[in-house]
Design an enzyme around this catalytic site. Structure first.
Site, PDB file in Angstrom:
ATOM      1  N   HIS A 247       0.856  -1.192   0.000  1.00 38.85           N
ATOM      2  CA  HIS A 247       0.000   0.000   0.000  1.00 38.85           C
ATOM      3  C   HIS A 247       0.882   1.230   0.000  1.00 38.85           C
ATOM      4  CE1 HIS A 247      -3.026   2.938   1.349  1.00 38.85           C
ATOM      5  NE2 HIS A 247      -3.918   2.102   0.881  1.00 38.85           N
TER       6      HIS A 247
ATOM      7  N   ASP B 178      -8.081  -4.329  -0.542  1.00 39.86           N
ATOM      8  CA  ASP B 178      -8.532  -4.699  -1.874  1.00 39.86           C
ATOM      9  C   ASP B 178      -8.360  -6.186  -2.152  1.00 39.86           C
ATOM     10  OD1 ASP B 178      -9.111  -1.984  -2.687  1.00 39.86           O
ATOM     11  OD2 ASP B 178      -6.949  -1.679  -2.716  1.00 39.86           O
TER      12      ASP B 178
END
Length: 425
Positions: free
Chosen positions: A303, A360
């Site tokens: 991320h 996600d």
């Protein structure tokens, strides 16, 4: 926010400011006036663009707080309506405040009837995000009584309308794409239950909301409600800094979210899991991910902010199990996801590079199991993030230090030169 000390740059002193938690910042607002120089920070990764009391992220420790409350606690014990109230108002609501807020949102869920015609102007195969950009931007043409940004009452009405109408807008975008009739909202259902019915129900029969699916989707909405000054939120703030109406600002945020590097990551992660197909092929794809000469990358890992385990991913993994059990889904994609996560978390390559699963990685699997096509994934993200955008926009409008956004640049083009008529070139 307090000034704790100063730092000297050349002949000038600049204040070092401290927030309630997190890194200190250097106040360089007078830097250009003092020195004739700008700072250079592509992507603004080392620049605080505003002061905010909404959301705090510590990427190194894997911490995400909304108004001080950990995201894990909110996802487990709260509801999306309660988190929405928290983000908008700064404190958790009392029972009466939550009831009144939910009632207000519920009574704003219908769309102006003329917008039905607007939908029918799109091609049938239009992407839901294209439709949402257009419809949300068009809201300012239908709700003139809530576009005066200098009126706190109008700002509140616009905020409530956006949060309330986004599920209707998203559901209608889906219905239009599959050729089914639009369903009007049902005020007897919850915010999330109503969205499920408007998306998957049909007028010919009663739609029964599955409570496990309802809870799972509500949890996904909570996990996506706000995420500090990300690209789409910064876009909303930048658009709002010019004095644009709130509907235009949120439409700008939707447009930014549409980018695959931002809102489309869960779709990419699901496509990757489907490409892997079965658990026995995982080593092959892990080897490819390590190969610098192979363009393949493991989607859903790592991320931009988090350098530790994404705190939202923990909740997502548990939610996947609940949804699959309730719907009796037997999908090899889930087994691939579990085993890929386990192997990656125990592989020195991924540990050293701090490539942990993010939200996600699992959300796409859940949304697919519920029945959403991949084209709707980013639309659902926009639906949930609207409350964060609205809260950030309200905070920005109320900030007396706010100015119109105007980033600077390091110019590398030609220096001044004289124009040469076309006949002499």
């Amino acid at each position: 926010m307090t000034d704790t000390s100063t730092i000297k740059l050349g002949d000038h002193d600049y204040a070092v400011m401290s927030g309630s938690v997190g890194p200190d910042v250097i106040d360089i607002r007078k830097l250009y006036a003092d020195t004739g120089m700008f700072t250079y920070d592509p992507g603004f990764t080392s620049t605080a663009s505003c002061e905010s009391a909404l959301t705090y992220i510590d990427g190194d420790e894997g911490v995400l707080l909304h108004r001080g409350y950990p995201i894990g606690q909110l996802a487990e014990e709260s509801s999306f309506m309660e988190v929405s109230y928290l983000l908008l108002n700064g404190e958790l609501p009392s029972a009466k405040e939550l009831h009144d807020f939910t009632h207000t949102i519920t009574r704003h869920t219908m769309l102006h009837e003329q917008l039905m015609t607007f939908y029918r102007g799109f091609r049938r195969d239009a992407h839901p995000m294209a439709i949402m950009c257009g419809v949300v931007g068009a809201l300012s043409a239908f709700y003139h009584d809530s576009t005066d940004i200098n009126d706190p009452q109008q700002r509140m009405i616009a905020s409530h309308r956006l949060i309330a109408k986004m599920p209707t807008i998203a559901a209608m975008a889906y219905k239009y794409s599959v050729g089914q009739p639009f369903l009007y909202p049902d005020n007897d259902l919850s915010y999330t239950g109503n969205f499920l019915r408007m998306t998957f129900g049909v007028p010919a029969e009663k739609y029964d909301v599955n409570p496990v699916v309802e809870k799972a989707l509500d949890r996904i909405f909570i996990l996506h409600a706000d995420h500090e000054q990300n690209a789409s939120t910064s876009t909303v703030r930048l658009a709002g800094s010019s004095g644009a109406n709130p509907f235009a600002c949120i439409a700008a945020g939707i447009a930014c979210l549409w980018g695959p590097a931002h809102g489309g990551a869960n779709e990419a992660a699901l496509n990757m899991l489907r490409e892997i197909g079965t658990p026995d092929r995982i080593p092959e794809f892990i080897a490819r991910a390590k190969d610098k000469n192979d363009p393949f990358r493991l989607m859903g890992f790592g991320h931009r902010v988090y350098k530790n385990y994404d705190p939202r991913a923990t909740v997502m993994q548990q939610t996947v199990r609940e949804v699959f059990d309730a719907l009796k889904v037997n999908d090899p994609v889930f087994e691939v996801a579990l085993q890929l996560e386990h192997m990656a978390l125990n592989d020195p390559y991924f540990i050293d590079k701090k490539l942990f699963p993010n939200v996600d990685f699992y959300s796409g699997v859940i949304l697919s199991a519920i029945g959403f096509p991949t084209t709707m994934f980013t639309a659902l993200f926009a639906l949930a993030r609207t409350v964060g955008w609205v809260a950030q926009w309200n905070e920005m409008i109320s900030d007396p230090a706010q100015k119109i956004g105007r980033p600077r640049q390091l110019y590398t083009g030609p220096t001044q030169r004289d124009y040469v008529p076309v006949g002499k070139r």
